[in-house]
Design an enzyme around this catalytic site. Structure first.
Site, mmCIF file in Angstrom:
data_model
loop_
_atom_site.group_PDB
_atom_site.id
_atom_site.type_symbol
_atom_site.label_atom_id
_atom_site.label_comp_id
_atom_site.label_asym_id
_atom_site.label_seq_id
_atom_site.Cartn_x
_atom_site.Cartn_y
_atom_site.Cartn_z
ATOM 1 N N LYS A 15 -23.414 16.661 35.628
ATOM 2 C CA LYS A 15 -22.666 17.899 35.807
ATOM 3 C C LYS A 15 -22.533 18.538 34.511
ATOM 4 O O LYS A 15 -22.229 17.889 33.387
ATOM 5 C CB LYS A 15 -21.381 17.488 36.285
ATOM 6 C CG LYS A 15 -20.175 18.582 36.333
ATOM 7 C CD LYS A 15 -18.820 17.797 35.960
ATOM 8 C CE LYS A 15 -18.603 17.583 34.647
ATOM 9 N NZ LYS A 15 -17.433 18.096 34.062
ATOM 10 N N ASP A 141 -13.754 14.989 38.464
ATOM 11 C CA ASP A 141 -14.989 15.715 38.809
ATOM 12 C C ASP A 141 -15.756 15.317 39.880
ATOM 13 O O ASP A 141 -16.895 15.788 40.194
ATOM 14 C CB ASP A 141 -15.858 15.328 37.474
ATOM 15 C CG ASP A 141 -15.368 16.073 36.126
ATOM 16 O OD1 ASP A 141 -14.977 17.281 36.223
ATOM 17 O OD2 ASP A 141 -16.066 15.472 35.112
HETATM 18 O O1 C5P Z 1 -9.599 13.166 36.269
HETATM 19 P P1 C5P Z 1 -10.059 12.320 35.260
HETATM 20 O O2 C5P Z 1 -9.691 10.884 35.437
HETATM 21 O O3 C5P Z 1 -11.614 12.341 35.022
HETATM 22 O O4 C5P Z 1 -9.454 12.932 34.073
HETATM 23 C C1 C5P Z 1 -9.649 11.879 32.821
HETATM 24 C C2 C5P Z 1 -8.832 12.352 31.658
HETATM 25 O O5 C5P Z 1 -9.206 13.679 31.307
HETATM 26 C C3 C5P Z 1 -7.458 12.754 32.201
HETATM 27 O O6 C5P Z 1 -6.643 11.514 32.280
HETATM 28 C C4 C5P Z 1 -6.887 13.777 31.400
HETATM 29 O O7 C5P Z 1 -6.237 13.086 30.172
HETATM 30 C C5 C5P Z 1 -7.921 14.716 31.168
HETATM 31 N N1 C5P Z 1 -8.095 15.687 31.859
HETATM 32 C C6 C5P Z 1 -6.968 16.736 31.926
HETATM 33 N N2 C5P Z 1 -7.351 17.953 32.516
HETATM 34 C C7 C5P Z 1 -8.143 18.012 33.572
HETATM 35 C C8 C5P Z 1 -9.179 16.981 33.755
HETATM 36 C C9 C5P Z 1 -9.031 15.947 32.735
HETATM 37 O O8 C5P Z 1 -6.143 16.651 30.861
HETATM 38 N N3 C5P Z 1 -8.315 19.040 34.117
#
Ligand code: C5P
Length: 287
Positions: A15, A141
């Site tokens: 991605k 994602d």
């Molecule tokens: O959603 P995911 O677990 O992949 O996100 C990993 C980390 O990235 C989250 O814990 C957060 O710290 C950060 N994140 C964020 N804002 C987003 C996506 C991810 O702060 N829109």
């Protein structure tokens, strides 16, 4: 993997965010985004998934240049299999090429590939909307990776608005160090939520969607990993084009018009810079 078990192979494409604006920090700690994102053919992981009634739980084997990934529930592919098939066993053979910590969504792509594979095998009767919601519960994602192609990602990334883009030629270059996504977002907060001042003119093919490509996480990535700026500047000098941070890094994306030129640039990067590079193109949406 049992030879009798029906299995299916699904490619898990990287991605690549072409442009990323961080709009705000949300009360839940996530960040509100607006990101133009595409799936690209290289690098990609390959996932073979099978329903395995002869084993309990999930059996994950990993091969490839980036095989050093967790085998337990902290691997999003394992979590996806557990969630989608809580009662039965699942075999996953993962060939890993997308570098972890490269900002290319490899773990999410693997989870989405497992979900797509299990759905295709008839291992679940979950509908497409429920699959997207389940994907979002695994990671921001995953919904994008379930569909692929090209889309605006909004919200924390889970809101997908598909767009049509002309074929793209892009060099993906990953330095020999990764960046932690939470650390980069935390640094963005600590810096007071900067907008990146560095913009790259969008190629004509993207002009209907946006004029400039930016990544607001660049100042934060530079704060977390000072070597990133040096890598980006060396890359730009070598290929003679501007490079942008991909997602939360550490990879860079450089757009080209001509595949042969991108391939020449890839060879130059391979010869002169540490890390890895791919001459890549847009991967089609799954459906
Ligand atoms: O959603 P995911 O677990 O992949 O996100 C990993 C980390 O990235 C989250 O814990 C957060 O710290 C950060 N994140 C964020 N804002 C987003 C996506 C991810 O702060 N829109």
């Amino acid at each position: 993997m049992s030879s009798a078990a029906p299995e299916i192979r699904v490619e898990a494409y990287a991605k690549l965010t072409l442009s990323l604006r961080v709009l705000a920090t949300r009360p839940d700690g996530y960040h509100e985004l607006e990101a133009l994102t595409v799936s690209v053919t290289e690098p990609h992981d390959s996932v073979v998934v099978a329903c395995r009634d002869d084993i309990p739980g999930v059996d994950l084997t990993v091969t490839g240049p980036d095989a050093d990934v967790p085998r337990d529930e902290s691997n999003l592919a394992v979590r996806a299999a557990h969630l989608l098939r809580p009662e039965g066993g699942v075999g996953i053979a993962l060939h890993k090429r997308i570098p972890p910590g490269g900002g290319l969504g490899g773990a999410s792509a693997d989870a989405a590939a497992v979900m797509t594979g299990l759905q295709a095998l008839g291992a679940t009767d979950i509908g497409d909307d429920a699959l997207l919601a389940l994907g979002a519960s695994i990671g921001s994602d995953v919904p994008f990776c379930l569909r692929g192609g090209a889309a605006w990602m909004r919200g924390r990334g889970e809101r997908i608005d598909p767009v049509r883009v002309e074929p793209l030629v892009v060099l993906v270059a990953t330095p020999p160090f990764g960046l932690s996504t939470p650390a980069v977002y935390r640094a963005w907060d600590d810096l007071g939520g900067p907008r990146s001042a560095r913009a790259v003119r969008a190629p004509d093919s993207l002009a209907p969607l946006l004029e400039e490509l930016v990544n607001d996480l660049e100042p934060a990535a530079e704060r977390v990993e000072p070597r990133w700026r040096d890598y980006r500047e060396r890359l730009e000098a070598l290929v003679g084009r501007p490079a942008l941070l991909a997602g939360s890094g550490s990879s860079c994306a450089v757009l080209f018009e001509d595949p042969a030129e991108a391939e020449r640039a890839r060879r130059a990067v391979d010869d002169a810079l540490p890390g890895r590079a791919w001459a890549s193109s847009l991967a089609a949406a799954r459906s």
